[in-house]
Design a protein around this motif. Structure first.
Motif, mmCIF file in Angstrom:
data_model
loop_
_atom_site.group_PDB
_atom_site.id
_atom_site.type_symbol
_atom_site.label_atom_id
_atom_site.label_comp_id
_atom_site.label_asym_id
_atom_site.label_seq_id
_atom_site.Cartn_x
_atom_site.Cartn_y
_atom_site.Cartn_z
ATOM 1 N N LEU A 294 2.865 -11.026 6.215
ATOM 2 C CA LEU A 294 2.099 -10.015 5.478
ATOM 3 C C LEU A 294 1.519 -8.957 6.409
ATOM 4 O O LEU A 294 1.546 -7.765 6.095
ATOM 5 C CB LEU A 294 0.977 -10.685 4.682
ATOM 6 C CG LEU A 294 1.401 -11.424 3.417
ATOM 7 C CD1 LEU A 294 0.216 -12.177 2.835
ATOM 8 C CD2 LEU A 294 1.972 -10.457 2.414
ATOM 9 N N ILE A 295 1.016 -9.386 7.547
ATOM 10 C CA ILE A 295 0.495 -8.429 8.517
ATOM 11 C C ILE A 295 1.616 -7.514 8.990
ATOM 12 O O ILE A 295 1.449 -6.294 9.077
ATOM 13 C CB ILE A 295 -0.165 -9.163 9.699
ATOM 14 C CG1 ILE A 295 -1.470 -9.813 9.244
ATOM 15 C CG2 ILE A 295 -0.424 -8.223 10.868
ATOM 16 C CD1 ILE A 295 -2.074 -10.755 10.259
ATOM 17 N N GLY A 296 2.772 -8.078 9.282
ATOM 18 C CA GLY A 296 3.911 -7.273 9.701
ATOM 19 C C GLY A 296 4.338 -6.292 8.635
ATOM 20 O O GLY A 296 4.689 -5.147 8.922
ATOM 21 N N LEU A 297 4.313 -6.726 7.369
ATOM 22 C CA LEU A 297 4.678 -5.839 6.267
ATOM 23 C C LEU A 297 3.709 -4.667 6.171
ATOM 24 O O LEU A 297 4.139 -3.507 6.027
ATOM 25 C CB LEU A 297 4.676 -6.618 4.944
ATOM 26 C CG LEU A 297 4.927 -5.801 3.685
ATOM 27 C CD1 LEU A 297 6.356 -5.282 3.667
ATOM 28 C CD2 LEU A 297 4.631 -6.629 2.460
ATOM 29 N N PHE A 298 2.418 -4.935 6.261
ATOM 30 C CA PHE A 298 1.441 -3.856 6.158
ATOM 31 C C PHE A 298 1.526 -2.898 7.355
ATOM 32 O O PHE A 298 1.383 -1.694 7.188
ATOM 33 C CB PHE A 298 0.030 -4.406 6.006
ATOM 34 C CG PHE A 298 -0.232 -4.959 4.640
ATOM 35 C CD1 PHE A 298 -0.065 -4.170 3.516
ATOM 36 C CD2 PHE A 298 -0.629 -6.267 4.463
ATOM 37 C CE1 PHE A 298 -0.299 -4.669 2.251
ATOM 38 C CE2 PHE A 298 -0.867 -6.776 3.200
ATOM 39 C CZ PHE A 298 -0.698 -5.974 2.093
#
Length: 70
Positions: A37-41
Motif C-alpha cells: 500500500l505504501i508503494g502504491l501511494f
C-alpha cells in the motif's frame, strides 16, 4: 490487569507453538500488505506529478505566440 492478560497470552502461546507460528505468518502478511500500500501511494504521488507536468507543458505550448487558438 493488563500484565495478567499479557502473561496469560504468553503462557497460552508457549503451550501452543503452532499458534505462535501462525501469528508470525500473519504478522508478515500484514507487513507485506502495508508495504504494498505504501508503494502504491508513492507511485500514485509521483505519477500524478509527472502527468501534471505534461499537462502544464502542453498548455504552455498551446498558449505560445506562434499558435492561434479559436
Amino acid at each position: 490487569m493488563l500484565e495478567q492478560l499479557v502473561y496469560s497470552i504468553n503462557t497460552f502461546l508457549v503451550h501452543h507453538p503452532h499458534l505462535l507460528r501462525l501469528m508470525h505468518l500473519l504478522f508478515w502478511v500484514k507487513y507485506w500488505i502495508l508495504m504494498g500500500l505504501i508503494g502504491l501511494f508513492v507511485f500514485l504521488v509521483y505519477s500524478e506529478d509527472h502527468r501534471r507536468a505534461e499537462e502544464k507543458r502542453q498548455a504552455a505550448e498551446a498558449k505560445s505566440p506562434g499558435r492561434f487558438l479559436a
